[in-house]
Design an enzyme around this catalytic site. Structure first.
Site, PDB file in Angstrom:
ATOM      1  N   PHE A 176      25.804  19.734  34.711  1.00  0.00           N
ATOM      2  CA  PHE A 176      26.102  18.491  34.354  1.00  0.00           C
ATOM      3  C   PHE A 176      26.327  18.681  32.817  1.00  0.00           C
ATOM      4  CE2 PHE A 176      22.970  17.810  37.589  1.00  0.00           C
ATOM      5  CZ  PHE A 176      23.759  16.452  38.066  1.00  0.00           C
ATOM      6  N   GLY A 177      26.317  19.955  32.205  1.00  0.00           N
ATOM      7  CA  GLY A 177      26.579  20.140  30.860  1.00  0.00           C
ATOM      8  C   GLY A 177      25.582  21.180  30.137  1.00  0.00           C
ATOM      9  N   GLY A 220      20.532  26.431  27.324  1.00  0.00           N
ATOM     10  CA  GLY A 220      20.765  26.429  28.624  1.00  0.00           C
ATOM     11  C   GLY A 220      22.206  25.720  29.188  1.00  0.00           C
ATOM     12  N   ASP A 273      19.433  19.855  44.362  1.00  0.00           N
ATOM     13  CA  ASP A 273      19.653  21.000  43.793  1.00  0.00           C
ATOM     14  C   ASP A 273      18.411  21.706  43.437  1.00  0.00           C
ATOM     15  OD1 ASP A 273      21.166  23.080  42.872  1.00  0.00           O
ATOM     16  OD2 ASP A 273      21.723  22.183  41.071  1.00  0.00           O
TER      17      ASP A 273
END
Length: 851
Positions: A505-506, A501, A617
């Site tokens: 955030f990275g 994934g 989110d």
């Protein structure tokens, strides 16, 4: 002889005639001024002198000289004056009002100054005692001065309260709720009761009870804010009892039936086990003992005192402090784990983010503080103030919240007649020279060691707060999850080989720890200038949040500028892959479980942990699935780590387009209701099986791809939340369900989720339900909210914009950015609710980066 007897009888009759005239059951429906009554003078055994038209209520002047109104059939007092005087006192009605005086005509109670002269005193069939003028206008009424009981037809306005006869309990009506308080401390709210249904977020004006239940009404007298529905029974009253319970009862036949009682849990009553008594929770009841380290103080009203007789409980600020307390030092007795205080759940902490020692220090310096509760992970500090209530065990709130009771240790010399010796002057005189040298050496060693410890602590703090590449080995923060080295994570992920994934955030990688545990390793990027200490403090908070519907944080890595989070692995991946992919269709029951599990996780973040976390989110990509229908939210708490540098468009914005609440774009204050909006959008996607802000794909199109009756839009390119609104208005819910279900769902099941979803996406945040109420609606314990169409009309503007943009698929990213900025400016400049456009219809790319 006979004539004298007749004369004597005549004289006796003349003397007794006035008394016989005013003795016996004589009642009036209305009394004019210049009326005087006492308990001895009137009328029957109850002292009643006034009756309502149908004899439902009577007014009396009791043997305690209280003016009272009582329900005749049940002989229950529903209103009275609070004055209690000798039976020789009297009640007077004059043109100026009502007064109660004693034998010397001293006024103990009276009605306030009235606007005009009194013409009559009447008792209405509702139980309302009224003073009226010549035009029959009300000058004063007992309904405006409630005591402990509310009857049908009576209103309890905001700011007024029912007060118990003893015990210091009050039921207070606020502009948003009805609350129970004990000496100013709240211990129950109507909105939190499982039997209460919240229908509106309008401001409360008053509370009333009627034949169908208990209601909080808005100012228009029609809008119900909160209600408790009850069956149609007999004569009904609502009352606050002397033990602190709020009870609604009906009189049926010859007995009372309790229909509603709050709080439900026995141990939530503030003084149920006396001062510092421990109430152990049982199903619908509790048992009382003293906590470990305390013993029964022998008081009739129940009190627990320290078992150690060398310590004592302090007096509060208002008490007289003796010499013993002035010469005492403060210590704290720790309560066992799992204990809590009745007021903690509904009280704001005195201080947040402080250590236990700081919390104790704050209490020690405050004479009104008699104890503390401290959250280990949150650092929240709660004061226990006078009067002290009961402690309860088996708390379902913060499990790491520990309690300490403040005590005093007396310092008294062995011989109170002699003063303590002065040291070190006297000691130096008495010490021999060799002893003195030894004393100096010991002191010198202690000072040297102290300086070394302080310098080492300073160096450690400097390294912790540094943002350089220095390592974190010296850092130790209580509550941190497992800390991994970078080399350990590189080995676990085979040098970050398998990417599962990616997000704002990275990257996320699959890994296997040496013990065989499969984990998901998320590499955190763009943390800006945030230091390692701040990062670890946040991780300590997130790592201590445990809930079945939240992905468990197993560990972290903070090495140099590397930041990694290690999560439990969810083998079915994110919801978007299953919901929008081409694999097996999600059956309705699993969709419902996903909706419920997500709601439970968000409800916990908002109201079950400290500090409260707003996810910011919520979207299908952040809802993970595992075998056996496990549903868990991920990325919660990461908004706390997000730096302004991470958002390339609007630095104040967090979230994903398509799920952003309108308040993000108006620079309004962001609350947990922003998550509620996002959840509502996700819920619509769960119903339809497609993205809200994308056109129908070929495998989703059916014969229903026709024009919407009201808008004329083609359903293939229609903004789905608008379609949901229009189908809700027409009660055509089945047409909203994912066509791949092929009829394996009932209309009422779809209606339930659609109504909840639309209630969640109200334009005004205050109209959206809390996530706790959403859980209640899904589980069936809370009545479904009725969506407010006026607050959903903004979806029509969204829908028109979406349709227009769906014809511009060839626009490049620069055009999209310009459009994004332009519409955002429209939000910021708009002041009229519902008149602006939104960004929700734009492609569901992340504001903070790709997911």
């Amino acid at each position: 002889m006979a004539s004298s007897s007749v004369f004597f009888f005549f004289i006796l009759w003349a003397l007794l005639l006035p008394l016989l005239t005013f003795s016996g059951p004589l009642y009036f429906h209305s009394i004019a001024p210049n009326f005087t009554s006492s308990y001895f003078q009137y009328i029957d055994h109850s002292g009643a002198f006034l009756v309502s038209s149908n004899s439902t209520f009577k007014a009396s002047f009791t043997n305690q000289s209280q003016l009272s109104v009582f329900h005749d059939s049940s002989n229950t007092i529903v209103w009275s004056t609070v004055t209690s005087l000798p039976a020789s006192s009297k009640l007077s009605l004059t043109v100026n009002g009502l007064t109660i005086t004693n034998e010397t005509d001293h006024v103990f109670w009276s009605t306030p100054k009235l606007q005009s002269r009194v013409a009559a005193l009447r008792l209405l069939e509702t139980g309302n005692l009224v003073l009226a003028d010549e035009k029959n206008a009300s000058l004063w009424q007992s309904f405006d001065y409630p005591v402990d009981t509310l009857v049908v037809g009576q209103r309890l306005s905001v700011g007024k309260a029912l007060s118990s006869a003893t015990g210091g309990y009050r039921l207070m009506v606020t502009n948003s709720d009805a609350v129970l308080q004990w000496n100013g401390m709240t211990y129950w709210k109507l909105s939190m009761d499982t039997k209460a249904y919240k229908d509106s977020n309008a401001e409360v004006a008053f509370m009333a009870v009627n034949g169908t239940g208990l209601y909080l009404f808005a100012g228009d007298e029609l809008t119900v804010v909160i209600q408790v529905s009850l069956a149609q029974l007999g004569f009904r009253i609502a009352k606050i009892d002397t033990d602190g319970r709020f009870i609604i009862s009906s009189f049926i036949g010859e007995s009372w039936t309790i229909e509603f009682s709050a709080p439900v849990e026995h141990c939530q009553l503030p003084l149920i086990c006396g001062r510092l008594g421990l109430c152990t929770r049982r199903a619908m009841s509790g048992t009382c003992l003293c906590p470990r380290g305390f013993r029964n103080g022998g008081h009739l009203n129940g009190e627990c005192i320290p078992a150690d007789k060398s310590v004592s409980l302090p007096s509060d600020c208002n008490s007289s402090v003796g010499l013993t307390e002035l010469n005492s030092s403060v210590s704290y007795l720790k309560l066992d784990d799992g204990m809590d205080y009745f007021a903690n759940a509904l009280t704001e902490p005195v201080k947040r983010g402080v250590s236990l020692s700081v919390c104790k220090g704050l209490c020690s310096e405050n004479c009104s503080c008699l104890g503390i509760f401290h959250g280990n992970s949150s650092g929240s500090c709660y004061f226990l103030q006078n009067p002290l209530g009961s402690i309860m065990s088996g708390s379902t709130s913060m499990k790491d919240r520990l309690g300490y009771i403040k005590t005093l240790v007396a310092h008294t010399p062995e011989n109170p007649d002699e003063k303590s010796p002065k040291f070190p002057v006297l000691g130096l005189v008495l010490l021999p020279s060799s002893g003195f040298i030894l004393f100096v050496i010991v002191i010198g060693i202690l000072c040297w060691r102290r300086n070394r410890i302080l310098k080492a602590a300073d160096r450690t703090l400097d390294r912790c707060e540094s943002t350089s590449s220095a390592e974190l080995e010296v850092l130790s923060i209580a509550g941190l999850p497992v800390r991994f080295d970078f080399e350990e994570l590189a080995a676990a992920t085979e040098n970050f080989k398998t990417q599962i994934g990616r997000g704002g955030f990275g990257m996320v990688y699959k890994g296997t720890l040496p013990d065989g545990t499969v984990v998901a390793v998320k590499k955190i990027t763009n943390l800006g200038v945030q230091g390692k200490k701040e990062f670890c403090t946040e991780i300590a908070i997130i790592g201590n949040i445990h809930h079945f519907n939240l992905v468990r944080l197993k560990g972290f890595c903070a090495q140099g500028r590397q930041r990694f989070l290690v999560y439990e692995y969810m083998n079915r991946g994110s919801l978007d892959r299953t919901l929008f992919g081409s694999g097996p269709v999600l059956e309705w029951q699993e969709r419902f479980k996903i909706a419920l599990g997500t709601a439970r996780g968000l409800a916990y973040l908002h109201s079950g942990c400290e500090p409260k976390i707003i996810h910011c989110d919520v979207k299908p990509e952040n809802i993970l699935l595992h075998d056996y229908s496990q549903v868990k939210i991920t990325d919660f708490g990461l908004s706390k780590l997000l730096s302004p540098e991470q958002s390339t468009l609007f630095t104040a914005m967090r979230g994903t387009r398509g799920y952003l609440a309108p308040e993000w774009l108006t620079r309004s204050a962001i609350s947990d209701k922003a998550d509620v909006y996002s959840y509502g959008m996700v819920l619509l996607e769960i119903v339809s099986g497609r993205k809200n802000s994308s056109s129908l794909t070929s495998n989703q199109s059916t014969e229903k791809d026709s024009a919407s009756p009201s808008s004329g839009l083609n359903l293939r390119s229609m903004y789905f939340p608008l379609l949901a609104l229009e189908m809700h208005e027409q009660r055509r819910y089945l047409e909203l369900a994912d066509p791949r279900l092929e009829g394996r769902v009932l209309a009422e099941e779809v209606e339930k989720l659609v109504r909840i979803a639309l209630s969640c996406v109200h334009e005004e945040p205050s109209l959206r339900p809390s996530m706790t109420n959403v859980v209640g609606m899904l589980e069936g314990g809370v009545a479904l909210s009725e969506p407010r169409i006026q607050s959903l009309n903004f979806l029509r503007s969204y829908g028109r914009s979406f349709t227009k943009e769906s014809r511009m698929e060839t626009c490049n990213k620069q055009n999209e950015f310009e459009m994004f900025t332009r519409v955002g400016a429209m939000f910021n400049s708009t002041t009229t609710s519902g008149s602006y456009n939104s960004l929700s219809y734009i492609s569901s790319q992340d504001v903070s980066g790709p997911r």
